[in-house]
Design an enzyme around this catalytic site. Structure first.
Site, mmCIF file in Angstrom:
data_model
loop_
_atom_site.group_PDB
_atom_site.id
_atom_site.type_symbol
_atom_site.label_atom_id
_atom_site.label_comp_id
_atom_site.label_asym_id
_atom_site.label_seq_id
_atom_site.Cartn_x
_atom_site.Cartn_y
_atom_site.Cartn_z
ATOM 1 C CE LYS A 65 -2.083 2.954 2.686
ATOM 2 N NZ LYS A 65 -2.040 3.987 1.646
ATOM 3 C CD GLU A 114 12.925 2.065 11.567
ATOM 4 O OE1 GLU A 114 13.223 3.173 12.031
ATOM 5 O OE2 GLU A 114 13.157 0.997 12.165
ATOM 6 C CD GLU A 125 8.994 14.184 10.759
ATOM 7 O OE1 GLU A 125 7.847 13.705 10.879
ATOM 8 O OE2 GLU A 125 9.950 13.545 10.282
HETATM 9 P P1 NAD Z 1 1.857 9.000 6.873
HETATM 10 O O1 NAD Z 1 2.047 8.395 8.224
HETATM 11 O O2 NAD Z 1 0.808 10.021 6.714
HETATM 12 O O3 NAD Z 1 1.529 7.860 5.795
HETATM 13 C C1 NAD Z 1 2.389 6.757 5.602
HETATM 14 C C2 NAD Z 1 1.588 5.623 4.973
HETATM 15 O O4 NAD Z 1 0.657 5.130 5.947
HETATM 16 C C3 NAD Z 1 0.755 6.047 3.759
HETATM 17 O O5 NAD Z 1 0.768 5.018 2.795
HETATM 18 C C4 NAD Z 1 -0.627 6.198 4.360
HETATM 19 O O6 NAD Z 1 -1.674 6.071 3.438
HETATM 20 C C5 NAD Z 1 -0.620 5.030 5.346
HETATM 21 N N1 NAD Z 1 -1.667 5.069 6.379
HETATM 22 C C6 NAD Z 1 -2.275 6.144 6.929
HETATM 23 N N2 NAD Z 1 -3.189 5.734 7.853
HETATM 24 C C7 NAD Z 1 -3.140 4.379 7.883
HETATM 25 C C8 NAD Z 1 -3.836 3.364 8.600
HETATM 26 N N3 NAD Z 1 -4.776 3.662 9.483
HETATM 27 N N4 NAD Z 1 -3.527 2.081 8.369
HETATM 28 C C9 NAD Z 1 -2.563 1.739 7.489
HETATM 29 N N5 NAD Z 1 -1.890 2.648 6.739
HETATM 30 C C10 NAD Z 1 -2.176 3.956 6.945
HETATM 31 O O7 NAD Z 1 3.293 9.568 6.440
HETATM 32 P P2 NAD Z 1 3.642 10.402 5.113
HETATM 33 O O8 NAD Z 1 3.110 11.781 5.251
HETATM 34 O O9 NAD Z 1 3.316 9.602 3.912
HETATM 35 O O10 NAD Z 1 5.253 10.439 5.218
HETATM 36 C C11 NAD Z 1 5.962 11.381 5.949
HETATM 37 C C12 NAD Z 1 6.384 10.808 7.284
HETATM 38 O O11 NAD Z 1 7.116 9.611 7.094
HETATM 39 C C13 NAD Z 1 7.320 11.718 8.056
HETATM 40 O O12 NAD Z 1 6.943 11.722 9.405
HETATM 41 C C14 NAD Z 1 8.687 11.065 7.889
HETATM 42 O O13 NAD Z 1 9.617 11.362 8.904
HETATM 43 C C15 NAD Z 1 8.313 9.627 7.855
HETATM 44 N N6 NAD Z 1 9.336 8.820 7.210
HETATM 45 C C16 NAD Z 1 10.104 7.989 7.973
HETATM 46 C C17 NAD Z 1 11.126 7.243 7.400
HETATM 47 C C18 NAD Z 1 12.007 6.345 8.233
HETATM 48 O O14 NAD Z 1 12.633 5.442 7.685
HETATM 49 N N7 NAD Z 1 12.075 6.561 9.536
HETATM 50 C C19 NAD Z 1 11.352 7.329 6.023
HETATM 51 C C20 NAD Z 1 10.538 8.171 5.264
HETATM 52 C C21 NAD Z 1 9.529 8.904 5.865
#
Ligand code: NAD
Length: 482
Positions: free
Chosen positions: A175, A250, A382
């Site tokens: 996903k 992560e 963040e």
């Molecule tokens: P997000 O948490 O909004 O979304 C991440 C994913 O989770 C998306 O595919 C989203 O659709 C999905 N999602 C949302 N609600 C869900 C649920 N209830 N069940 C299952 N999946 C769900 O994050 P984003 O805005 O896409 O990305 C930015 C964030 O990601 C930042 O906080 C960044 O620091 C973090 N990030 C972390 C790493 C790492 O390796 N630590 C790497 C890249 C990004």
């Protein structure tokens, strides 16, 4: 296949059946949507899990040769399609085209790296206390895993999860983020072309609440690997923990770069600029806090501001130093935090607004604040944008305390010529990644990657050899031959 088919279930492309319309915009020209399609329904998410479960038994039992043949072929296909993949990536995520090309190249490298491990990832032979008993461990795939990914590295992150999951023999429900579904679709099309059996990878594109919840709570899913925000990661971790299956998350960061008085100030300024403004500050490992000794604070601050003001900003396709923010929401969050920082008493040194004459795309200037105090929200939360806060210290211990004074613990860096100080920093910093005289961003695929504290569940690292641990069960065998 039409452009509205963003679901790949059991080897067939289909249109989503939910009422949510996903609209993908080029952040440089957001007025004309790049693509628009319906998200997957809950039933389609369930169908995807069922398709993975049906395909998993054969794939679980496939030979390493069968698996690595697909992954090597995929790596070749990614390279052959590097230009179009990079254009897709820049169109929906906004990053400079040279960065997109680099990320696509890295995806090919990742698949090759883990393809080679298909043949060597194994258990251990352990000396037995009983000469008649042979003692060893074996690793077996979990079965069906759900891979959930964010938008900021939209081919690299899915690639390291897919490569590890597939090379160990797992079937997958993938996903991607709804901000970047086009590159996800392109990648899955190449997996199909590489000869992956139907059902082994299933793509479901849709909202977290419709699709995400369905796949993380489904009984047939045996493990969940998530990358994204701390808020979402913690929510999913709680749901998955109650089911007792492996979960890896992560998440966000608030990464410090600490500069001691003996550091090469030019190199430290370069690292701060690359870490804070590379990828428009939209990296989980982005430098968001520059923590500098008071003796060199003025010199470093001047160097950082001068470099920030020299950065070119523009559409990713023109390959500027910095592209736009990914979405209107992210842009608004950046401006909200800039206002918060001003209200909290931080001093805006440069940036803080839209670049002049760039009113249409989601652009924000590289922004630097001085006089930031650790308790301010700009130093704690963040932002996920090109906003750097400078904090000062007078004693090294105080600098480390400031660096550790956040909920997050993903990446960190120190600049110094004193290796004893670097050792102390490595020992005391609360972060999963430590860079000595480097940038907080960037990693090597053969090195494990992951954070501490609110940045990670700290269950298993990703990438590197240890990435296999998450995707496999380890069984301990005592064999006494008759
Ligand atoms: P997000 O948490 O909004 O979304 C991440 C994913 O989770 C998306 O595919 C989203 O659709 C999905 N999602 C949302 N609600 C869900 C649920 N209830 N069940 C299952 N999946 C769900 O994050 P984003 O805005 O896409 O990305 C930015 C964030 O990601 C930042 O906080 C960044 O620091 C973090 N990030 C972390 C790493 C790492 O390796 N630590 C790497 C890249 C990004």
């Amino acid at each position: 296949m039409t452009d509205r088919q963003y679901q790949y279930i059991g080897g067939d492309w289909a249109e989503g059946k939910s009422s949510d319309e996903i609209v993908v915009r080029d952040p440089a020209t957001p007025d004309d949507p790049a693509v628009s399609f319906p998200g997957a329904s809950q039933q389609q998410a369930r169908d995807a899990v069922a398709a993975a479960a049906a395909a998993s038994e054969e794939w679980n039992r496939s030979t390493p040769e069968e698996r690595d043949a697909v992954l090597y072929e995929l790596a070749d296909l990614i390279e052959a399609n590097q230009d179009s993949l990079a254009e897709t990536l820049t169109t929906e995520e906004g990053k400079p085209i040279s960065s997109s090309r680099g990320e696509v190249g890295r995806a090919a490298e990742i698949f090759r790296f883990f393809a080679s491990y298909s043949r060597t990832a194994t258990g251990d032979t352990v000396p037995s206390s009983d000469p008649e008993t042979f003692t060893y461990t074996v690793r077996q795939p979990l079965g069906v895993v759900a891979l959930i990914t964010p938008w900021n590295f939209p081919i690299a992150t899915p690639s390291w999860k897919l490569a590890t999951a597939l090379s160990t023999g797992n079937a997958v429900i993938f996903k991607p983020s709804s901000e970047t579904p086009m590159i996800a679709k392109h990648l899955v099309e190449l997996l199909e072309e590489a000869g992956l059996p139907d059902g082994v990878v299933n793509l479901v594109t849709g909202s977290g609440s419709t699709v995400g919840d369905e796949i993380t709570t489904h009984d047939a899913v045996n493990g969940v690997s998530f990358t994204g925000s701390t808020e979402t990661g913690q929510y999913i971790s709680e749901t998955v923990a109650s089911r007792g299956i492996p979960m890896q998350a992560e998440m966000g960061g608030k990464n410090p770069l600490v500069v001691l008085p003996d550091a090469d100030i030019g190199a430290a300024a370069d690292a701060a600029i690359a870490g804070a403004f590379g990828g428009t500050g939209q990296a989980c490992t982005a430098t968001s806090r520059l923590i500098v000794h008071e003796d060199v604070a003025a010199e470093l601050t001047d160097a950082v501001v001068e470099r920030a003001e020299a950065l070119s900003i523009g559409p990713g396709m023109e390959d500027p130093d910095m592209g736009p923010a990914v979405s209107a929401e992210e842009l608004e969050t950046n401006f909200d935090y800039i206002e918060i920082a001003k209200q909290e008493g931080a001093t805006l040194l440069t940036g803080g607004g839209r670049p002049e004459g760039m009113e249409t795309g989601y652009y924000v200037e590289p922004t630097v604040f001085a006089d930031v105090e650790s308790e301010m929200r700009i130093a704690q939360e963040e932002v996920f944008g090109p906003v750097l806060g400078i904090l000062e210290f007078s004693e090294f211990d105080e600098g480390i305390d400031i660096a550790n004074d956040v909920a997050f613990g993903l990446s960190s860096a120190i600049h110094t010529e004193d290796m004893a100080a670097a050792r102390k920093f490595t020992r005391e910093i609360e972060a999963g990644v430590v860079k000595i005289n480097g940038t907080t961003t960037g990693s090597q695929i053969q090195m494990p990657f992951g954070g501490m504290k609110a940045s990670s569940t700290e269950t298993h690292k990703e990438m590197g050899q240890h990435a296999y641990d998450f995707y496999t069960h380890e069984k301990v065998v005592y064999r006494s031959d008759p």
